[in-house]
Design a protein around this motif. Sequence first.
Motif, mmCIF file in Angstrom:
data_model
loop_
_atom_site.group_PDB
_atom_site.id
_atom_site.type_symbol
_atom_site.label_atom_id
_atom_site.label_comp_id
_atom_site.label_asym_id
_atom_site.label_seq_id
_atom_site.Cartn_x
_atom_site.Cartn_y
_atom_site.Cartn_z
ATOM 1 N N ALA A 15 5.084 33.255 13.578
ATOM 2 C CA ALA A 15 5.511 31.858 13.775
ATOM 3 C C ALA A 15 4.450 30.862 13.328
ATOM 4 C CB ALA A 15 5.845 31.630 15.253
ATOM 5 N N ALA A 16 3.179 31.297 13.308
ATOM 6 C CA ALA A 16 2.092 30.334 13.114
ATOM 7 C C ALA A 16 1.651 30.200 11.660
ATOM 8 C CB ALA A 16 0.886 30.768 13.962
ATOM 9 N N SER A 17 2.241 30.946 10.758
ATOM 10 C CA SER A 17 1.616 31.032 9.450
ATOM 11 C C SER A 17 2.350 30.244 8.365
ATOM 12 C CB SER A 17 1.491 32.499 9.056
ATOM 13 O OG SER A 17 0.891 33.194 10.133
ATOM 14 N N THR A 76 4.841 28.408 8.562
ATOM 15 C CA THR A 76 5.195 27.065 9.032
ATOM 16 C C THR A 76 4.059 26.081 8.730
ATOM 17 O OG1 THR A 76 4.363 27.818 11.169
ATOM 18 C CG2 THR A 76 6.756 27.725 10.909
ATOM 19 N N VAL A 77 2.834 26.500 9.038
ATOM 20 C CA VAL A 77 1.687 25.598 8.826
ATOM 21 C C VAL A 77 1.454 25.399 7.327
ATOM 22 C CG1 VAL A 77 -0.801 25.347 9.158
ATOM 23 C CG2 VAL A 77 0.624 26.149 11.046
ATOM 24 N N SER A 78 1.601 26.476 6.567
ATOM 25 C CA SER A 78 1.429 26.356 5.114
ATOM 26 C C SER A 78 2.448 25.364 4.550
ATOM 27 C CB SER A 78 1.619 27.727 4.460
ATOM 28 O OG SER A 78 1.658 27.593 3.076
ATOM 29 N N ALA A 109 10.969 19.888 7.098
ATOM 30 C CA ALA A 109 10.760 20.662 8.337
ATOM 31 C C ALA A 109 10.655 22.154 7.984
ATOM 32 C CB ALA A 109 11.913 20.413 9.291
ATOM 33 N N PRO A 110 9.573 22.812 8.436
ATOM 34 C CA PRO A 110 9.343 24.201 8.021
ATOM 35 C C PRO A 110 10.378 25.210 8.509
ATOM 36 C CG PRO A 110 7.294 23.187 8.755
ATOM 37 C CD PRO A 110 8.388 22.227 9.109
ATOM 38 N N VAL A 111 11.106 24.890 9.592
ATOM 39 C CA VAL A 111 12.146 25.829 10.052
ATOM 40 C C VAL A 111 13.511 25.229 9.678
ATOM 41 C CG1 VAL A 111 13.146 27.019 12.056
ATOM 42 C CG2 VAL A 111 10.665 26.671 11.911
ATOM 43 N N TRP A 114 9.619 20.878 15.603
ATOM 44 C CA TRP A 114 9.150 21.928 16.532
ATOM 45 C C TRP A 114 10.298 22.485 17.365
ATOM 46 C CZ3 TRP A 114 4.310 21.968 14.834
ATOM 47 C CH2 TRP A 114 3.704 20.763 14.485
ATOM 48 N N GLY A 115 11.522 22.136 17.019
ATOM 49 C CA GLY A 115 12.629 22.438 17.920
ATOM 50 C C GLY A 115 12.573 21.408 19.041
ATOM 51 N N TYR A 116 13.207 21.725 20.149
ATOM 52 C CA TYR A 116 13.236 20.740 21.233
ATOM 53 C C TYR A 116 13.613 21.473 22.513
ATOM 54 C CZ TYR A 116 14.152 16.110 23.271
ATOM 55 O OH TYR A 116 14.111 14.955 24.015
ATOM 56 N N LEU A 153 -3.667 20.560 15.458
ATOM 57 C CA LEU A 153 -5.126 20.681 15.340
ATOM 58 C C LEU A 153 -5.498 21.132 13.922
ATOM 59 C CD1 LEU A 153 -8.026 21.234 16.636
ATOM 60 C CD2 LEU A 153 -7.181 23.506 17.177
ATOM 61 N N GLU A 154 -4.862 22.195 13.499
ATOM 62 C CA GLU A 154 -5.140 22.786 12.196
ATOM 63 C C GLU A 154 -4.794 21.816 11.061
ATOM 64 O OE1 GLU A 154 -3.399 26.880 10.391
ATOM 65 O OE2 GLU A 154 -3.052 26.511 12.487
ATOM 66 N N LEU A 155 -3.589 21.252 11.151
ATOM 67 C CA LEU A 155 -3.121 20.360 10.088
ATOM 68 C C LEU A 155 -3.993 19.116 9.991
ATOM 69 C CD1 LEU A 155 0.740 20.480 10.777
ATOM 70 C CD2 LEU A 155 -0.449 21.422 8.790
HETATM 71 C C1 HEM Z 1 3.882 23.067 11.361
HETATM 72 C C2 HEM Z 1 3.851 24.164 12.043
HETATM 73 C C3 HEM Z 1 4.930 24.686 12.948
HETATM 74 C C4 HEM Z 1 6.246 24.329 13.056
HETATM 75 C C5 HEM Z 1 6.984 23.268 12.279
HETATM 76 C C6 HEM Z 1 6.831 25.167 14.077
HETATM 77 C C7 HEM Z 1 8.162 25.108 14.476
HETATM 78 C C8 HEM Z 1 8.738 25.981 15.361
HETATM 79 C C9 HEM Z 1 10.144 26.011 15.687
HETATM 80 C C10 HEM Z 1 11.207 25.092 15.113
HETATM 81 C C11 HEM Z 1 10.334 27.021 16.556
HETATM 82 C C12 HEM Z 1 11.671 27.514 17.113
HETATM 83 C C13 HEM Z 1 12.274 26.594 18.126
HETATM 84 C C14 HEM Z 1 13.633 27.078 18.561
HETATM 85 O O1 HEM Z 1 14.060 28.150 18.179
HETATM 86 O O2 HEM Z 1 14.310 26.385 19.295
HETATM 87 C C15 HEM Z 1 9.050 27.628 16.802
HETATM 88 C C16 HEM Z 1 8.834 28.686 17.639
HETATM 89 C C17 HEM Z 1 7.597 29.241 17.860
HETATM 90 N N1 HEM Z 1 6.389 28.816 17.373
HETATM 91 FE FE1 HEM Z 1 6.109 27.315 16.084
HETATM 92 N N2 HEM Z 1 5.865 25.996 14.563
HETATM 93 C C18 HEM Z 1 4.689 25.734 13.908
HETATM 94 C C19 HEM Z 1 3.472 26.327 14.118
HETATM 95 C C20 HEM Z 1 3.195 27.219 15.111
HETATM 96 C C21 HEM Z 1 1.891 27.708 15.461
HETATM 97 C C22 HEM Z 1 0.570 27.266 14.798
HETATM 98 C C23 HEM Z 1 2.058 28.611 16.467
HETATM 99 C C24 HEM Z 1 1.045 29.411 17.236
HETATM 100 C C25 HEM Z 1 -0.235 29.365 17.152
HETATM 101 C C26 HEM Z 1 3.476 28.705 16.731
HETATM 102 C C27 HEM Z 1 4.054 29.534 17.649
HETATM 103 C C28 HEM Z 1 5.407 29.624 17.880
HETATM 104 C C29 HEM Z 1 5.993 30.638 18.739
HETATM 105 C C30 HEM Z 1 5.256 31.720 19.507
HETATM 106 C C31 HEM Z 1 7.369 30.399 18.733
HETATM 107 C C32 HEM Z 1 8.432 31.159 19.503
HETATM 108 C C33 HEM Z 1 8.606 30.360 20.755
HETATM 109 C C34 HEM Z 1 9.403 30.957 21.818
HETATM 110 O O3 HEM Z 1 10.607 31.113 21.672
HETATM 111 O O4 HEM Z 1 8.807 31.249 22.849
HETATM 112 N N3 HEM Z 1 4.131 27.834 15.901
HETATM 113 N N4 HEM Z 1 8.098 26.957 16.075
#
Ligand code: HEM
Length: 519
Positions: free
Chosen positions: A309-311, A313-315, A377-379, A446-448, A461-463
């Motif tokens: 999830a962290a890779s 998306t950030v790129s 948006a990355p996702v 980031w979802g909601y 932080l990274e960005l």
């Molecule tokens: C620009 C960067 C990022 C974006 C746009 C992003 C966006 C998202 C979105 C849209 C989801 C899913 C929300 C949903 O399904 O309702 C998600 C889930 C998640 N993201 Fe990110 N993310 C980013 C970076 C990161 C980073 C850096 C980390 C960790 C260090 C991370 C960890 C996670 C994890 C673990 C989930 C699963 C969450 C769960 O269901 O518990 N993400 N992210």
Amino acid sequence: MSFAPKTKMDLLLDKRLTLSWTLAIQILLATITSIIIYRRHLHPLSSIPGPPFASISRLWHIYHILKGDQNLQLVSLHNKYGHFVRLAHNEVSVSHPDAVKKILGSQLKKGPWYRMTAIPDYRFQSPMATTDPKKKMEKSKAFASGYALTNVLRSEPQLDNVISLLLGHLDGFARTGKEVGLDKYFTFTSFDVAGEILFSSQFGFLETGTDVGNAIANGYWLSMYASAMAFFYHIHVALLGNPFITWLNILPYGHLFDTTIKAMKARLQDKRDESRFDSVEYWFRAMEKHPEKIKWRDVQAVTVSTVGAASETVSCALQSFVYYMIRTAGAWERARKEVIELQEKEGGREERVVSWGQAKRLVYLQACLKEGLRMFAPVPMNLPRVVGPEGLEIGGRRFEKGSILSVNSWVMHFSDEIWGEDAGEFKPERWLREDAGELDRWFMPWGYGYNSCPGQNIARLELSKIAATLVRDYDISQVNPEQEWKWQAFFTVVQHSWPCYIKARKTTTNESGCKVPLH
Ligand code: HEM
């Protein structure tokens, strides 16, 4: 082999066989026709408009996922049909302004699609793969400390080391004047940062300057596979998502998974004392404190899913920032002026990487990062939730129990109704207006709600640090400024094929009298 003439009995059997085949085909056709008629005309969602093929099966959606344009298709369908689009026989994509709050902001169960995120197989039930909201929230709570900004900030010096490796590569390109594929180096960086923050160990992409074990290239296919197969979860479990395949260790993300698990095992065994307080350390402690709730496999599941999830998306977000900034007149220079003015007052110019303490206060730069996330948006997938027993009303329409309603960040972010006629334009200034707080209600990269990204503070932080350092120390231009980038929207959307030239701003003269980057 004998060719004896067929007896009467043989002929009778042949006839029966032909008849039973004909009957089977007729039954099959009748069943398919009934399903089509039911889904198209009698299903509770049949009054929702959308592509005809989507109303009878998931295949229309799968086709666009595989083509990589699901996000743009959805944007144009909502422009054509309005707030509700039938994306599949059992799913409606919603773009009504209340969608974010009512669908994602409530505690509806997540769609079955999320089960796919159990990596590498179904035993690894991360919070993301858990569809029941209560269970998901309980799990997430147990792991929250590993994502908390105050805790992650303990790793800022290590984060700076990784970013310095990236800058070293960029300096190399600045020196030689060769074109650089920022997509590649940003993805290397985001993976190595994830390793460093999570378990104090990098994957070695930046150190070697290569895609070790082809892990990132394979990720492309994996993302395509996962986003489509998520709708055929049981077939996925039978094919790949099972313990036997995990044991064989033949899945293409081998290097990422192996490095992650190896680093964690080493930590559990004897190297724990030498390690710093990274995310995994928090999770190990939680496991020791609540062994009944958190097991070793849960920690593995969370760590592996977080690496994923962290890779990319950030790129994606970093690329979006650079791409739009260098294509918007005056934006890069304005952001640079802001960093330099702050550092002239407070110091920090000599630091290789801008500190979080400063980067987070750069108001214009933060607006640009946010606008980059809005535009790209990355996702790009719809986030699905299942309507509960009490039903749900939204935009004057009622949906009954079991309907899958989903919200797509691209659709929401490009809605003229919400953002105005300039929704499709990169305008960081919109975040500096007085009503910017209002806009946050529909900003959902980031979802909601209860399932929103737990790593968003780490991502910011990274960005922020990388973006502030890039605008301060480099000039970037596309090799062909007219050329648009390419991308495919699978599970995440990752851009590519927009080569750039890079110039280092801080230069010094080397022994041969040539100007070279200062660091
Ligand atoms: C620009 C960067 C990022 C974006 C746009 C992003 C966006 C998202 C979105 C849209 C989801 C899913 C929300 C949903 O399904 O309702 C998600 C889930 C998640 N993201 Fe990110 N993310 C980013 C970076 C990161 C980073 C850096 C980390 C960790 C260090 C991370 C960890 C996670 C994890 C673990 C989930 C699963 C969450 C769960 O269901 O518990 N993400 N992210």
